[in-house]
Design a protein around this motif. Structure first.
Motif, PDB file in Angstrom:
ATOM      1  N   ARG A  50       0.837  -1.198   0.000  1.00  9.22           N
ATOM      2  CA  ARG A  50       0.000   0.000   0.000  1.00  9.22           C
ATOM      3  C   ARG A  50       0.873   1.249   0.000  1.00  9.22           C
ATOM      4  O   ARG A  50       1.790   1.375   0.797  1.00  9.22           O
ATOM      5  CB  ARG A  50      -0.902   0.003   1.243  1.00  9.22           C
ATOM      6  CG  ARG A  50      -1.962  -1.075   1.232  1.00  9.22           C
ATOM      7  CD  ARG A  50      -3.172  -0.688   0.409  1.00  9.22           C
ATOM      8  NE  ARG A  50      -3.861   0.441   1.034  1.00  9.22           N
ATOM      9  CZ  ARG A  50      -3.878   1.668   0.541  1.00  9.22           C
ATOM     10  NH1 ARG A  50      -3.270   1.941  -0.592  1.00  9.22           N
ATOM     11  NH2 ARG A  50      -4.525   2.638   1.156  1.00  9.22           N
ATOM     12  N   SER A  51       0.582   2.174  -0.898  1.00 15.41           N
ATOM     13  CA  SER A  51       1.328   3.423  -0.955  1.00 15.41           C
ATOM     14  C   SER A  51       0.745   4.470  -0.002  1.00 15.41           C
ATOM     15  O   SER A  51       1.425   5.418   0.380  1.00 15.41           O
ATOM     16  CB  SER A  51       1.325   3.979  -2.386  1.00 15.41           C
ATOM     17  OG  SER A  51      -0.012   4.193  -2.837  1.00 15.41           O
ATOM     18  N   LEU A  59       0.303  -8.474   5.326  1.00 14.65           N
ATOM     19  CA  LEU A  59       0.069  -9.049   4.003  1.00 14.65           C
ATOM     20  C   LEU A  59      -0.357  -7.992   2.998  1.00 14.65           C
ATOM     21  O   LEU A  59       0.005  -8.062   1.818  1.00 14.65           O
ATOM     22  CB  LEU A  59      -0.999 -10.146   4.089  1.00 14.65           C
ATOM     23  CG  LEU A  59      -1.398 -10.772   2.751  1.00 14.65           C
ATOM     24  CD1 LEU A  59      -0.234 -11.529   2.134  1.00 14.65           C
ATOM     25  CD2 LEU A  59      -2.617 -11.665   2.892  1.00 14.65           C
ATOM     26  N   ILE A  60      -1.113  -7.006   3.433  1.00 16.45           N
ATOM     27  CA  ILE A  60      -1.612  -5.950   2.554  1.00 16.45           C
ATOM     28  C   ILE A  60      -0.585  -4.825   2.393  1.00 16.45           C
ATOM     29  O   ILE A  60      -0.419  -4.277   1.303  1.00 16.45           O
ATOM     30  CB  ILE A  60      -2.936  -5.392   3.095  1.00 16.45           C
ATOM     31  CG1 ILE A  60      -4.009  -6.484   3.104  1.00 16.45           C
ATOM     32  CG2 ILE A  60      -3.409  -4.186   2.290  1.00 16.45           C
ATOM     33  CD1 ILE A  60      -5.306  -6.078   3.784  1.00 16.45           C
ATOM     34  N   ASP A  61       0.105  -4.492   3.467  1.00 17.59           N
ATOM     35  CA  ASP A  61       0.970  -3.311   3.472  1.00 17.59           C
ATOM     36  C   ASP A  61       2.351  -3.547   2.879  1.00 17.59           C
ATOM     37  O   ASP A  61       2.993  -2.603   2.412  1.00 17.59           O
ATOM     38  CB  ASP A  61       1.137  -2.802   4.910  1.00 17.59           C
ATOM     39  CG  ASP A  61      -0.178  -2.313   5.512  1.00 17.59           C
ATOM     40  OD1 ASP A  61      -1.083  -1.942   4.743  1.00 17.59           O
ATOM     41  OD2 ASP A  61      -0.294  -2.315   6.747  1.00 17.59           O
ATOM     42  N   ARG A  62       2.836  -4.794   2.909  1.00 16.70           N
ATOM     43  CA  ARG A  62       4.214  -5.061   2.503  1.00 16.70           C
ATOM     44  C   ARG A  62       4.267  -5.837   1.188  1.00 16.70           C
ATOM     45  O   ARG A  62       3.522  -6.807   1.008  1.00 16.70           O
ATOM     46  CB  ARG A  62       4.925  -5.877   3.581  1.00 16.70           C
ATOM     47  CG  ARG A  62       4.990  -5.189   4.935  1.00 16.70           C
ATOM     48  CD  ARG A  62       5.575  -6.117   5.975  1.00 16.70           C
ATOM     49  NE  ARG A  62       5.522  -5.528   7.317  1.00 16.70           N
ATOM     50  CZ  ARG A  62       5.801  -6.185   8.434  1.00 16.70           C
ATOM     51  NH1 ARG A  62       6.176  -7.461   8.361  1.00 16.70           N
ATOM     52  NH2 ARG A  62       5.712  -5.575   9.604  1.00 16.70           N
ATOM     53  N   GLY A 180     -15.480   3.447   1.992  1.00 13.97           N
ATOM     54  CA  GLY A 180     -14.495   4.030   1.098  1.00 13.97           C
ATOM     55  C   GLY A 180     -14.359   3.273  -0.210  1.00 13.97           C
ATOM     56  O   GLY A 180     -14.960   2.216  -0.411  1.00 13.97           O
ATOM     57  N   PRO A 181     -13.571   3.810  -1.148  1.00 11.77           N
ATOM     58  CA  PRO A 181     -13.352   3.147  -2.443  1.00 11.77           C
ATOM     59  C   PRO A 181     -12.417   1.954  -2.305  1.00 11.77           C
ATOM     60  O   PRO A 181     -11.645   1.853  -1.341  1.00 11.77           O
ATOM     61  CB  PRO A 181     -12.701   4.259  -3.282  1.00 11.77           C
ATOM     62  CG  PRO A 181     -11.966   5.089  -2.271  1.00 11.77           C
ATOM     63  CD  PRO A 181     -12.831   5.090  -1.040  1.00 11.77           C
ATOM     64  N   TRP A 182     -12.482   1.063  -3.281  1.00  9.18           N
ATOM     65  CA  TRP A 182     -11.545  -0.067  -3.308  1.00  9.18           C
ATOM     66  C   TRP A 182     -10.153   0.454  -3.652  1.00  9.18           C
ATOM     67  O   TRP A 182      -9.985   1.223  -4.588  1.00  9.18           O
ATOM     68  CB  TRP A 182     -11.980  -1.101  -4.341  1.00  9.18           C
ATOM     69  CG  TRP A 182     -13.244  -1.819  -4.013  1.00  9.18           C
ATOM     70  CD1 TRP A 182     -14.418  -1.753  -4.684  1.00  9.18           C
ATOM     71  CD2 TRP A 182     -13.466  -2.730  -2.923  1.00  9.18           C
ATOM     72  NE1 TRP A 182     -15.370  -2.559  -4.095  1.00  9.18           N
ATOM     73  CE2 TRP A 182     -14.807  -3.171  -3.014  1.00  9.18           C
ATOM     74  CE3 TRP A 182     -12.667  -3.211  -1.885  1.00  9.18           C
ATOM     75  CZ2 TRP A 182     -15.358  -4.066  -2.097  1.00  9.18           C
ATOM     76  CZ3 TRP A 182     -13.223  -4.108  -0.971  1.00  9.18           C
ATOM     77  CH2 TRP A 182     -14.548  -4.522  -1.089  1.00  9.18           C
ATOM     78  N   ARG A 183      -9.153  -0.017  -2.907  1.00  7.98           N
ATOM     79  CA  ARG A 183      -7.769   0.394  -3.139  1.00  7.98           C
ATOM     80  C   ARG A 183      -6.932  -0.840  -3.449  1.00  7.98           C
ATOM     81  O   ARG A 183      -6.711  -1.677  -2.567  1.00  7.98           O
ATOM     82  CB  ARG A 183      -7.211   1.135  -1.918  1.00  7.98           C
ATOM     83  CG  ARG A 183      -8.018   2.385  -1.575  1.00  7.98           C
ATOM     84  CD  ARG A 183      -7.375   3.184  -0.461  1.00  7.98           C
ATOM     85  NE  ARG A 183      -8.189   4.352  -0.119  1.00  7.98           N
ATOM     86  CZ  ARG A 183      -8.161   5.511  -0.758  1.00  7.98           C
ATOM     87  NH1 ARG A 183      -7.359   5.650  -1.822  1.00  7.98           N
ATOM     88  NH2 ARG A 183      -8.919   6.514  -0.382  1.00  7.98           N
ATOM     89  N   PRO A 184      -6.462  -0.981  -4.697  1.00  9.20           N
ATOM     90  CA  PRO A 184      -5.701  -2.181  -5.086  1.00  9.20           C
ATOM     91  C   PRO A 184      -4.407  -2.313  -4.291  1.00  9.20           C
ATOM     92  O   PRO A 184      -3.745  -1.322  -3.981  1.00  9.20           O
ATOM     93  CB  PRO A 184      -5.411  -1.939  -6.567  1.00  9.20           C
ATOM     94  CG  PRO A 184      -6.470  -0.986  -7.020  1.00  9.20           C
ATOM     95  CD  PRO A 184      -6.710  -0.085  -5.839  1.00  9.20           C
ATOM     96  N   PHE A 185      -4.057  -3.573  -3.966  1.00 14.16           N
ATOM     97  CA  PHE A 185      -2.786  -3.820  -3.296  1.00 14.16           C
ATOM     98  C   PHE A 185      -2.044  -5.028  -3.866  1.00 14.16           C
ATOM     99  O   PHE A 185      -0.919  -5.322  -3.455  1.00 14.16           O
ATOM    100  CB  PHE A 185      -2.978  -3.996  -1.781  1.00 14.16           C
ATOM    101  CG  PHE A 185      -3.717  -5.252  -1.375  1.00 14.16           C
ATOM    102  CD1 PHE A 185      -3.043  -6.459  -1.177  1.00 14.16           C
ATOM    103  CD2 PHE A 185      -5.079  -5.225  -1.170  1.00 14.16           C
ATOM    104  CE1 PHE A 185      -3.715  -7.600  -0.779  1.00 14.16           C
ATOM    105  CE2 PHE A 185      -5.771  -6.363  -0.774  1.00 14.16           C
ATOM    106  CZ  PHE A 185      -5.084  -7.563  -0.583  1.00 14.16           C
TER     107      PHE A 185
END
Length: 249
Positions: A50-51, A59-62, A180-185
């Motif tokens: 995630r930026s 798992l999502i952030d890295r 909120g909107p979907w944020r691709p990861f």
């Protein structure tokens, strides 16, 4: 007012009733209770990370790369390309540690609809976790979205299998808050089809095999926990079945 002991007893009775009903339906179907018709494939999950602000879920952030098993399925199931609640299940392998299981169902992108399973014809589209997760104080939904650069996975299990043989379809992994909107990861890539025996043995655990930082919460999570457990036990499958890359990749 009921005592704590009385409350626990009522909860235990409810869990027992759900598990007995799930076991009976599993025996009647002679297979999976939920999404019995499906095709399983080798696969790969690529996490970009995630930026924006971190979710608190590694798992999502890295960024990361994982061998995976992917299953496309129909919920009822209806014949051929008839509308159905479609399913996408992804197992991220981490041998020798337990795998991570992410399960999503055909749904819609808007916040008011992402918690509802919705039937459709095409395997390309929005899939939502339906149930929400807790990540610290945050409430999150996970999704798999249509990849604009992907081959079309088609409108039936046969077409999805043919697509996997030809080009290997893919889906975009995304996360969102309740509104909120979907944020691709990341991205899920579908690979080679597995045999019918491997598909039958595969057993997902959408509650026990969650990645660190995510906690399933609410009545849907409770229902899934007990129904999946009873179905696995009745089928003679374990929550780690299909968890070895030596078998599936």
């Amino acid at each position: 007012m009921p005592t704590v002991t009385g409350t626990r007893t009522a909860a235990d009775r409810a869990a027992t009733a759900v598990e007995r009903a799930s076991a009976a339906l599993t025996r009647l179907r002679r297979g999976r209770l939920l999404h019995p018709a499906g095709r399983s494939f080798t696969g790969e999950v690529i996490v970009w990370g995630r930026s924006g602000p971190p979710t608190g879920v590694p798992l999502i952030d890295r960024p990361g790369r994982y061998a995976a098993t992917v299953r496309l399925s129909k919920g009822v199931p209806t014949p051929g390309s008839w509308p159905d609640v479609l399913g996408l299940a992804v197992r991220l392998h981490r041998d020798p540690e337990r795998p991570y299981d992410l399960l999503v169902s055909s749904s819609a992108a808007p916040p008011v609809l992402r918690h509802l399973p919705l039937p459709r014809r095409r395997f390309a589209g929005t899939y939502s976790s339906i149930m929400s997760f807790r990540a610290g104080r945050r409430r999150l939904f996970l999704a798999a979205l249509a990849d604009p650069d992907s081959a079309d996975p088609g409108r039936s299990l046969a077409e999805a299998t043919a697509s996997a043989r030809a080009d290997g379809p893919s889906f975009v992994l995304a996360v969102a808050s309740a509104v909120g909107p979907w944020r691709p990861f990341g991205q899920v890539r579908v690979g080679t089809q597995l045999g019918a025996r491997a598909d039958a043995a595969l057993a997902f655990d959408p509650i026990g095999n969650l990645p660190p930082g995510l906690r399933a919460a609410g009545p849907i999570a409770w229902l899934r926990e007990h129904s999946y457990r009873a179905s696995r036990r009745t089928r003679g499958a374990e929550a780690q079945s299909g968890g070895s890359t030596a078998v599936t990749v």
